[in-house]
Design a protein around this motif. Structure first.
Motif, PDB file in Angstrom:
ATOM      1  N   MET A   3      38.269  42.255  36.507  1.00  0.00           N
ATOM      2  CA  MET A   3      39.406  42.877  35.825  1.00  0.00           C
ATOM      3  C   MET A   3      39.397  42.496  34.351  1.00  0.00           C
ATOM      4  O   MET A   3      39.670  43.321  33.477  1.00  0.00           O
ATOM      5  CB  MET A   3      40.718  42.430  36.466  1.00  0.00           C
ATOM      6  N   LYS A   4      39.091  41.247  34.091  1.00  0.00           N
ATOM      7  CA  LYS A   4      39.087  40.749  32.716  1.00  0.00           C
ATOM      8  C   LYS A   4      38.182  41.600  31.826  1.00  0.00           C
ATOM      9  O   LYS A   4      38.577  42.003  30.728  1.00  0.00           O
ATOM     10  CB  LYS A   4      38.612  39.295  32.730  1.00  0.00           C
TER      11      LYS A   4
ATOM     12  N   GLN B  21      36.998  44.657  32.463  1.00  0.00           N
ATOM     13  CA  GLN B  21      37.501  46.031  32.391  1.00  0.00           C
ATOM     14  C   GLN B  21      38.601  46.132  31.343  1.00  0.00           C
ATOM     15  O   GLN B  21      38.613  47.058  30.519  1.00  0.00           O
ATOM     16  CB  GLN B  21      38.052  46.466  33.757  1.00  0.00           C
ATOM     17  N   TYR B  22      39.522  45.173  31.365  1.00  0.00           N
ATOM     18  CA  TYR B  22      40.614  45.158  30.398  1.00  0.00           C
ATOM     19  C   TYR B  22      40.080  45.014  28.977  1.00  0.00           C
ATOM     20  O   TYR B  22      40.569  45.655  28.047  1.00  0.00           O
ATOM     21  CB  TYR B  22      41.584  44.032  30.722  1.00  0.00           C
TER      22      TYR B  22
ATOM     23  N   LYS C 120      38.784  48.316  27.770  1.00  0.00           N
ATOM     24  CA  LYS C 120      39.854  49.282  27.524  1.00  0.00           C
ATOM     25  C   LYS C 120      40.630  48.930  26.262  1.00  0.00           C
ATOM     26  O   LYS C 120      41.017  49.809  25.487  1.00  0.00           O
ATOM     27  CB  LYS C 120      40.798  49.341  28.741  1.00  0.00           C
ATOM     28  N   ALA C 121      40.859  47.641  26.060  1.00  0.00           N
ATOM     29  CA  ALA C 121      41.587  47.210  24.867  1.00  0.00           C
ATOM     30  C   ALA C 121      40.784  47.528  23.610  1.00  0.00           C
ATOM     31  O   ALA C 121      41.327  48.038  22.625  1.00  0.00           O
ATOM     32  CB  ALA C 121      41.877  45.719  24.948  1.00  0.00           C
TER      33      ALA C 121
ATOM     34  N   ALA D 272      48.871  46.518  25.814  1.00  0.00           N
ATOM     35  CA  ALA D 272      49.171  46.196  27.207  1.00  0.00           C
ATOM     36  C   ALA D 272      49.906  47.349  27.874  1.00  0.00           C
ATOM     37  O   ALA D 272      49.587  47.745  29.003  1.00  0.00           O
ATOM     38  CB  ALA D 272      49.995  44.912  27.284  1.00  0.00           C
TER      39      ALA D 272
ATOM     40  N   LYS E 149      47.695  50.729  28.015  1.00  0.00           N
ATOM     41  CA  LYS E 149      46.510  50.661  28.854  1.00  0.00           C
ATOM     42  C   LYS E 149      46.769  50.000  30.208  1.00  0.00           C
ATOM     43  O   LYS E 149      45.825  49.731  30.961  1.00  0.00           O
ATOM     44  CB  LYS E 149      45.396  49.912  28.106  1.00  0.00           C
TER      45      LYS E 149
ATOM     46  N   ILE F 100      47.817  46.939  31.113  1.00  0.00           N
ATOM     47  CA  ILE F 100      47.184  45.634  31.256  1.00  0.00           C
ATOM     48  C   ILE F 100      48.260  44.558  31.228  1.00  0.00           C
ATOM     49  O   ILE F 100      49.151  44.605  30.379  1.00  0.00           O
ATOM     50  CB  ILE F 100      46.189  45.381  30.095  1.00  0.00           C
TER      51      ILE F 100
ATOM     52  N   LEU G 262      46.112  39.840  28.834  1.00  0.00           N
ATOM     53  CA  LEU G 262      45.491  40.487  27.676  1.00  0.00           C
ATOM     54  C   LEU G 262      45.442  39.550  26.473  1.00  0.00           C
ATOM     55  O   LEU G 262      44.445  39.512  25.734  1.00  0.00           O
ATOM     56  CB  LEU G 262      46.253  41.767  27.335  1.00  0.00           C
TER      57      LEU G 262
END
Ligand code: FES
Ligand code: FES
Lengths: 138, 138
Positions: B4-5, B7-8, B11-12, B31, B34, B36, B41
């Motif tokens: 997840m980290k 992926q985030y 996206k960020a 956050a 997206k 998150i 984040l």
DNA sequence: GTTATATGCTTTCGATGAAGACGCAATATG
DNA sequence: CATATTGCGTCTTCATCGAAAGCATATAAC
């Protein structure tokens, strides 16, 4: 990186295919030769059995052996079975698809790139079988 | 699948590059837009800052912005930074190499296949930058 | 310099993954 | 039947990951 479970699964299958002569092979033998924790390996082989890839026999002279032919077991299948998705993002997975919140796939550069990676990976893993990783001719 | 980290993080960065006009952007905004978790984040952006990819400003009008140009940040770099190895096995990783016990790479079919996968993946991730995933022209 | 605004840092919690301990169930051999 | 062999099932432990909360620190604006 693959989880230990998946790495062990591949190594165990490789070993099984290399020694495959119809005779059952002991979990303990695979564990020792491939440096895999015994009880962890038991679990992995059981999953592969339930999925129909392997079969086992109990009691003396028992052990694990192939149920399908090694040439028929694609690496992608094992990956999906033990590891889960092959794609790097849920939104580009073929077998474990999940939609991204707040991100439209049709206009998402990230998912596009990850789709490329997925296709490149699948091209390899769908065309290699357990037999291919067992016998190597340099 | 990516953690997840990671992926985030992608996206960020995608969001930051899309809105990049020199002005700092709030963690909270990223956050929300997206999806998150905020505090998670914060942590991710901090890592990217420490790695020199981003920079931040505190106080009113503060937030995060690029330290390097998005066209210079390869996706492979972010992967290695947040996720770790790109390769599927430790024995085929370029930056996080670890030898396999009881398995000789020179005659190992598994590591050979995984090397193919790694090369195919790197060919994509080393040639795509954050700018590439931010702006998509269909 | 006080205050509102944001990031920075530490701790905590639950869920999941890796691994080990122990006992049960099936089967080959005699 | 008795026994050794071997796979199966459950429970516990330990580390890591995902996520949230709380307090600390920096700074712009007034
Ligand atoms: S749609 Fe999944 S990352 Fe954009
Ligand atoms: S050398 Fe790493 S899997 Fe064989």
């Amino acid at each position: 990186m693959l989880s230990m479970k998946t790495q062990y699964a591949f190594k165990a299958l490789m070993y099984l295919a290399q020694k495959d002569n119809g005779e059952p092979i002991l979990i303990a033998e695979i564990a020792e030769k491939k440096n895999i924790p015994l009880k962890f390996l038991e679990n992995i082989l059981l999953e592969l059995k339930k999925a129909g890839v392997l079969d086992s026999k109990k009691g003396k002279g028992g052990g694990y052996f192939f149920n399908q032919r090694p040439t028929d077991v694609r690496l992608a299948k094992i990956m999906r079975l033990i590891e889960g998705p092959i794609a790097l993002l849920p939104c580009v997975s073929l077998n474990f698809y999940q939609k991204c919140k707040n991100c439209d796939e049709r206009h998402c550069g990230l998912s596009n790139v990850m789709k490329e990676v997925r296709d490149a990976t699948l091209l390899i893993l769908e065309n290699k079988t357990v037999a291919d990783i067992a016998f190597i001719n340099i």
